[in-house]
Design a protein around this motif. Structure first.
Motif, PDB file in Angstrom:
ATOM      1  N   GLY A 287     -46.147 -16.420   6.290  1.00 32.74           N
ATOM      2  CA  GLY A 287     -45.224 -15.026   5.940  1.00 32.74           C
ATOM      3  C   GLY A 287     -45.476 -14.596   4.581  1.00 32.74           C
ATOM      4  N   ARG A 288     -45.436 -15.367   3.560  1.00 30.05           N
ATOM      5  CA  ARG A 288     -45.821 -14.686   2.201  1.00 30.05           C
ATOM      6  C   ARG A 288     -46.962 -13.864   2.325  1.00 30.05           C
ATOM      7  N   TYR A 289     -48.147 -14.709   3.051  1.00 30.62           N
ATOM      8  CA  TYR A 289     -49.346 -13.636   2.812  1.00 30.62           C
ATOM      9  C   TYR A 289     -49.125 -12.375   3.677  1.00 30.62           C
ATOM     10  N   GLN A 290     -48.401 -12.550   4.678  1.00 35.70           N
ATOM     11  CA  GLN A 290     -48.437 -11.286   5.629  1.00 35.70           C
ATOM     12  C   GLN A 290     -47.581 -10.241   4.869  1.00 35.70           C
ATOM     13  N   ALA A 291     -46.199 -10.856   3.982  1.00 34.29           N
ATOM     14  CA  ALA A 291     -45.540  -9.842   3.148  1.00 34.29           C
ATOM     15  C   ALA A 291     -46.390  -9.186   2.222  1.00 34.29           C
ATOM     16  N   GLN A 292     -47.327  -9.899   1.654  1.00 36.83           N
ATOM     17  CA  GLN A 292     -48.158  -9.216   0.446  1.00 36.83           C
ATOM     18  C   GLN A 292     -49.120  -8.665   1.143  1.00 36.83           C
ATOM     19  N   ALA A 293     -49.632  -8.641   2.419  1.00 34.49           N
ATOM     20  CA  ALA A 293     -50.617  -7.834   2.905  1.00 34.49           C
ATOM     21  C   ALA A 293     -49.985  -6.385   3.211  1.00 34.49           C
ATOM     22  N   LEU A 294     -48.761  -6.732   3.960  1.00 35.55           N
ATOM     23  CA  LEU A 294     -48.039  -5.468   4.216  1.00 35.55           C
ATOM     24  C   LEU A 294     -47.721  -4.623   2.943  1.00 35.55           C
ATOM     25  N   GLN A 295     -47.271  -5.168   1.878  1.00 34.38           N
ATOM     26  CA  GLN A 295     -47.038  -4.393   0.667  1.00 34.38           C
ATOM     27  C   GLN A 295     -48.237  -3.818   0.137  1.00 34.38           C
ATOM     28  N   ALA A 296     -49.457  -4.540   0.296  1.00 32.40           N
ATOM     29  CA  ALA A 296     -50.628  -3.778  -0.247  1.00 32.40           C
ATOM     30  C   ALA A 296     -50.937  -2.726   0.452  1.00 32.40           C
ATOM     31  N   ALA A 297     -50.802  -2.675   2.047  1.00 34.23           N
ATOM     32  CA  ALA A 297     -51.168  -1.692   2.852  1.00 34.23           C
ATOM     33  C   ALA A 297     -50.225  -0.440   2.426  1.00 34.23           C
ATOM     34  N   GLU A 298     -48.962  -0.692   2.428  1.00 36.26           N
ATOM     35  CA  GLU A 298     -48.134   0.354   2.027  1.00 36.26           C
ATOM     36  C   GLU A 298     -48.416   0.943   0.654  1.00 36.26           C
ATOM     37  N   ARG A 299     -48.744   0.229  -0.387  1.00 39.84           N
ATOM     38  CA  ARG A 299     -49.015   0.811  -1.727  1.00 39.84           C
ATOM     39  C   ARG A 299     -50.397   1.634  -1.415  1.00 39.84           C
ATOM     40  N   ARG A 300     -51.368   1.114  -0.760  1.00 39.49           N
ATOM     41  CA  ARG A 300     -52.645   1.876  -0.391  1.00 39.49           C
ATOM     42  C   ARG A 300     -52.197   3.257   0.312  1.00 39.49           C
ATOM     43  N   GLU A 301     -51.204   3.053   1.245  1.00 34.55           N
ATOM     44  CA  GLU A 301     -50.890   4.384   2.100  1.00 34.55           C
ATOM     45  C   GLU A 301     -50.094   5.330   1.162  1.00 34.55           C
ATOM     46  N   GLN A 302     -49.367   4.819   0.076  1.00 34.32           N
ATOM     47  CA  GLN A 302     -48.583   5.720  -0.885  1.00 34.32           C
ATOM     48  C   GLN A 302     -49.564   6.452  -1.813  1.00 34.32           C
ATOM     49  N   ARG A 303     -50.628   5.529  -2.079  1.00 39.23           N
ATOM     50  CA  ARG A 303     -51.510   5.962  -3.173  1.00 39.23           C
ATOM     51  C   ARG A 303     -52.396   7.234  -2.603  1.00 39.23           C
ATOM     52  N   ALA A 304     -52.855   6.841  -1.234  1.00 41.19           N
ATOM     53  CA  ALA A 304     -53.350   7.952  -0.491  1.00 41.19           C
ATOM     54  C   ALA A 304     -52.579   9.341  -0.120  1.00 41.19           C
ATOM     55  N   LEU A 305     -51.331   9.101  -0.059  1.00 41.02           N
ATOM     56  CA  LEU A 305     -50.463  10.211   0.028  1.00 41.02           C
ATOM     57  C   LEU A 305     -50.332  10.898  -1.456  1.00 41.02           C
ATOM     58  N   ASP A 306     -50.130  10.229  -2.323  1.00 37.62           N
ATOM     59  CA  ASP A 306     -49.992  10.697  -3.712  1.00 37.62           C
ATOM     60  C   ASP A 306     -51.369  11.732  -4.162  1.00 37.62           C
ATOM     61  N   ASP A 307     -52.486  10.929  -3.492  1.00 36.80           N
ATOM     62  CA  ASP A 307     -53.723  11.475  -3.938  1.00 36.80           C
ATOM     63  C   ASP A 307     -53.774  12.861  -3.216  1.00 36.80           C
ATOM     64  N   TRP A 308     -53.418  12.729  -2.006  1.00 34.13           N
ATOM     65  CA  TRP A 308     -53.640  13.990  -0.882  1.00 34.13           C
ATOM     66  C   TRP A 308     -52.722  15.210  -1.559  1.00 34.13           C
ATOM     67  N   VAL A 309     -51.298  14.712  -1.976  1.00 31.56           N
ATOM     68  CA  VAL A 309     -50.558  15.894  -2.519  1.00 31.56           C
ATOM     69  C   VAL A 309     -51.058  16.416  -3.916  1.00 31.56           C
ATOM     70  N   SER A 310     -51.655  15.577  -4.546  1.00 28.48           N
ATOM     71  CA  SER A 310     -52.116  16.004  -5.978  1.00 28.48           C
ATOM     72  C   SER A 310     -53.519  16.834  -5.779  1.00 28.48           C
ATOM     73  N   SER A 311     -54.272  16.783  -4.717  1.00 28.75           N
ATOM     74  CA  SER A 311     -55.477  17.272  -4.668  1.00 28.75           C
ATOM     75  C   SER A 311     -55.091  18.676  -3.999  1.00 28.75           C
ATOM     76  N   ARG A 312     -53.997  18.968  -3.042  1.00 30.53           N
ATOM     77  CA  ARG A 312     -53.924  20.310  -2.284  1.00 30.53           C
ATOM     78  C   ARG A 312     -53.509  21.302  -3.373  1.00 30.53           C
ATOM     79  N   PRO A 313     -53.827  22.417  -3.103  1.00 32.35           N
ATOM     80  CA  PRO A 313     -53.754  23.640  -3.921  1.00 32.35           C
ATOM     81  C   PRO A 313     -52.256  23.725  -4.002  1.00 32.35           C
ATOM     82  N   ARG A 314     -51.722  24.214  -5.140  1.00 35.87           N
ATOM     83  CA  ARG A 314     -50.298  24.484  -5.134  1.00 35.87           C
ATOM     84  C   ARG A 314     -49.954  26.109  -4.730  1.00 35.87           C
ATOM     85  N   ALA A 315     -49.088  26.211  -4.073  1.00 34.66           N
ATOM     86  CA  ALA A 315     -48.677  27.539  -3.848  1.00 34.66           C
ATOM     87  C   ALA A 315     -47.696  28.148  -4.686  1.00 34.66           C
ATOM     88  N   GLY A 316     -47.951  29.259  -5.037  1.00 33.76           N
ATOM     89  CA  GLY A 316     -47.155  29.942  -5.831  1.00 33.76           C
ATOM     90  C   GLY A 316     -46.693  30.054  -7.123  1.00 33.76           C
TER      91      GLY A 316
END
Length: 142
Positions: A113-142
């Protein structure tokens, strides 16, 4: 989840061992109950025969035979008490074994259960990092 997945076969083996230990405990408890019932029967028979000899005038030969028979019943009851005690000890050992196996299984379940929770947290961090990278790489409007 790789670590948790690798431990699943180990957990399955532990659960199987736990199931077998539970079956052994049930068999021991059944044997213990059978031995106790036999003891109760022997004690009841000895009591009945004792009462018969005390009930009234009985010829000496019959009285002696009854007393010998009651003596044998009491000896059998004593042996049966030992069998009951041995069955009770076997049940105690089987119960301890089952509890030990349950603790091991439960510990491994918690670890998985701990390993699964750690894996889920790591996946969520990777997803958040990917979203942050995507948002920071987008051209800004306006």
């Amino acid at each position: 989840m790789k670590r948790a997945a690798r431990l699943q076969p180990v957990l399955q083996r532990l659960l199987e061992a736990e199931r077998q230990a539970r079956q052994r405990l049930v068999a021991c408890e059944t044997e213990w109950a059978t031995q106790r019932a036999r003891l109760a029967d022997l004690q009841r028979y000895a009591g009945e025969y004792r009462q018969r000899t005390q009930a009234g005038a009985v010829p000496v030969a019959t009285l002696r035979d009854h007393q010998q028979f009651v003596g044998r019943l009491e000896h059998l009851a004593l042996n049966q008490e030992r069998a009951v005690a041995a069955a009770e000890q076997a049940c105690a050992r089987a119960r301890e074994e089952l509890q030990r196996r349950q603790r091991r299984s439960e510990g491994l379940r918690r670890l998985i259960g701990r390993y699964q929770a750690q894996a889920l947290q790591a996946a969520e961090r990777r997803e958040q990092r990917a979203l942050d990278d995507w948002v920071s790489s987008r051209p800004r409007a306006g």
